[in-house]
Enzyme design. Sequence first.
Site, PDB file in Angstrom:
ATOM      1  N   LYS A 157      51.410  55.911   9.871  1.00 57.16           N
ATOM      2  CA  LYS A 157      51.350  57.344   9.610  1.00 57.16           C
ATOM      3  C   LYS A 157      49.908  57.756   9.345  1.00 57.16           C
ATOM      4  O   LYS A 157      49.110  56.943   8.881  1.00 57.16           O
ATOM      5  CB  LYS A 157      52.227  57.688   8.405  1.00 57.16           C
ATOM      6  CG  LYS A 157      52.428  59.173   8.227  1.00 57.16           C
ATOM      7  CD  LYS A 157      53.675  59.498   7.459  1.00 57.16           C
ATOM      8  CE  LYS A 157      53.776  60.998   7.250  1.00 57.16           C
ATOM      9  NZ  LYS A 157      55.027  61.398   6.637  1.00 57.16           N
TER      10      LYS A 157
ATOM     11  N   HIS B 160      59.964  56.646  16.955  1.00 63.14           N
ATOM     12  CA  HIS B 160      60.700  57.698  16.267  1.00 63.14           C
ATOM     13  C   HIS B 160      60.367  58.980  16.999  1.00 63.14           C
ATOM     14  O   HIS B 160      59.196  59.351  17.083  1.00 63.14           O
ATOM     15  CB  HIS B 160      60.247  57.839  14.806  1.00 63.14           C
ATOM     16  CG  HIS B 160      60.989  56.940  13.879  1.00 63.14           C
ATOM     17  ND1 HIS B 160      60.773  56.931  12.523  1.00 63.14           N
ATOM     18  CD2 HIS B 160      61.985  56.041  14.114  1.00 63.14           C
ATOM     19  CE1 HIS B 160      61.591  56.050  11.967  1.00 63.14           C
ATOM     20  NE2 HIS B 160      62.328  55.500  12.897  1.00 63.14           N
TER      21      HIS B 160
ATOM     22  N   ASP C 121      58.955  67.379  11.052  1.00 63.16           N
ATOM     23  CA  ASP C 121      60.285  66.879  11.408  1.00 63.16           C
ATOM     24  C   ASP C 121      61.255  67.978  11.811  1.00 63.16           C
ATOM     25  O   ASP C 121      62.386  68.035  11.329  1.00 63.16           O
ATOM     26  CB  ASP C 121      60.843  65.999  10.281  1.00 63.16           C
ATOM     27  CG  ASP C 121      60.107  64.668  10.207  1.00 63.16           C
ATOM     28  OD1 ASP C 121      60.235  63.876  11.142  1.00 63.16           O
ATOM     29  OD2 ASP C 121      59.374  64.434   9.221  1.00 63.16           O
TER      30      ASP C 121
HETATM   31  C1  RNT Z   1      58.280  59.537   7.435  1.00 61.13           C
HETATM   32  C2  RNT Z   1      58.720  58.601   8.504  1.00 61.13           C
HETATM   33  C3  RNT Z   1      60.018  57.892   8.247  1.00 61.13           C
HETATM   34  C4  RNT Z   1      61.084  58.780   7.633  1.00 61.13           C
HETATM   35  C5  RNT Z   1      62.444  58.144   7.539  1.00 61.13           C
HETATM   36  C6  RNT Z   1      63.343  58.918   6.641  1.00 61.13           C
HETATM   37  O1  RNT Z   1      57.211  60.284   7.784  1.00 61.13           O
HETATM   38  O2  RNT Z   1      58.778  59.263   9.728  1.00 61.13           O
HETATM   39  O3  RNT Z   1      60.453  57.286   9.414  1.00 61.13           O
HETATM   40  O4  RNT Z   1      61.197  59.978   8.327  1.00 61.13           O
HETATM   41  O5  RNT Z   1      62.312  56.845   7.151  1.00 61.13           O
HETATM   42 ZN    ZN Z   2      59.581  58.170  11.363  1.00 61.64          ZN
END
Ligand code: RNT
Ligand code: ZN
Length: 416
Positions: A224, A283, A293
């Site tokens: 991240k 993801h 998100d």
């Molecule tokens: C957070 C990450 C992680 C979460 C989940 C809930 O920035 O994207 O993957 O969204 O674990």
């Molecule tokens: Zn994530």
Amino acid sequence: MSYAEAKARYAALGVDTDAAIEKLKSVPVALHCWQGDDVRGFEGAGGALTGGIQTTGNYPGRARTPEELMADIDKVIALVPGQVKMNLHACYAIFDEENPWVDRDRLEPKHFKKWVDFCKERGLGCDFNPTFFSHPKCDPLTLSSPNEETRKFWVEHGKACIRISNYLAEELGKPCVMNIWTGDGFKDIPADRIGPRLRYKKSFDEILTEPFDPEKVYPCAESKVFGIGVESYTVGSAEWCIKYADSRPDCICLMDNGHYHPTEVVSDKISAVLAYDKKMALHVTRGVRWDSDHVVLFDDETKELCKEIVRCDGLDRVFIALDYFDASINRVSAWVTGFRNLQKALLYALLEPSETLTKLQNDGNWTKLMVMLEEQKTMPFGDVWQEYCRVCGKPEDGAWFAEIENYEKEILAGRC
Ligand code: RNT
Ligand code: ZN
């Protein structure tokens, strides 16, 4: 236009629409349980969401119990084509009189038995995530904490999650992708950047000493760039995670497309990773200005991500999971919309005449390549999509939202 006509149009380009439909039916996409309840889980502590992530909105109807969450997921499964795989977080352990609450370092497979039953009854595989946030032992660091007691607690949590992932894979007969993400980082400029990163490495190594079958459990490191309250420094940065995954045969890197600088795209990174690694994980989310998100749309970057997976022949080694949480709209609709959009993007990618396009690139014919790529956009994709829904026995566009409205009226509205 009918499917037969659409099929003929694609065939003229050398694309077999039936083959694309057949292929897509077998690609698992992980459905994140946390969209249904704003990432709260069932630990009952009622604490705030931490780790630098945030849900916004308070649309009525949030799932409050395992039964409600499972019922909502069933509704989603009924309304989406393609192969659903469950994706759980450790904080969704199910406690009852027989198996009362235990802290995260003490979680056991039995706390996920009801999820295993749920998946078995529906023929689903299941992915897993240790939960390193929303807990009093986030100081705020977890695996990189300088406090040895804290760090050990979280290492024990990670090991417990390996055991649970192994159990999920064995019970369900499908591999379990186990993703490690923490919100470890600092709001302000640190004096020591390497200390936390070295401790993070040590902790990952300790977690991975827990025995597991590498054919069945795929641990991942998710990177991240920053989070809310974690603006200046993230321990598990992109470089850290790529280097870590590179340092071990049993760990793969996970890229979340909300976790990069605003003009950086994950679609360009997939081929770079696959040039070296057999496997990687994604993801798929939609960041609006930050890692917000939002629900996944059928937008350019989602299409580009899926095209890259298909062009790299990576459908069986790029593990795709959705990751978003919108609490401002009907949550079941948010799930269905995002899942259907990801399916659309995969189908769209499978309908590319990739050999022809690659040849144009290699011949240096950028003029025709541009024309062909643009003309793809007005091909009768919608008719192939509707056919895919029919083949999967799931509602076509225009035929599912009324069911959500009914579900809201009959079920969700009663959850006050
Ligand atoms: C957070 C990450 C992680 C979460 C989940 C809930 O920035 O994207 O993957 O969204 O674990
Ligand atoms: Zn994530």
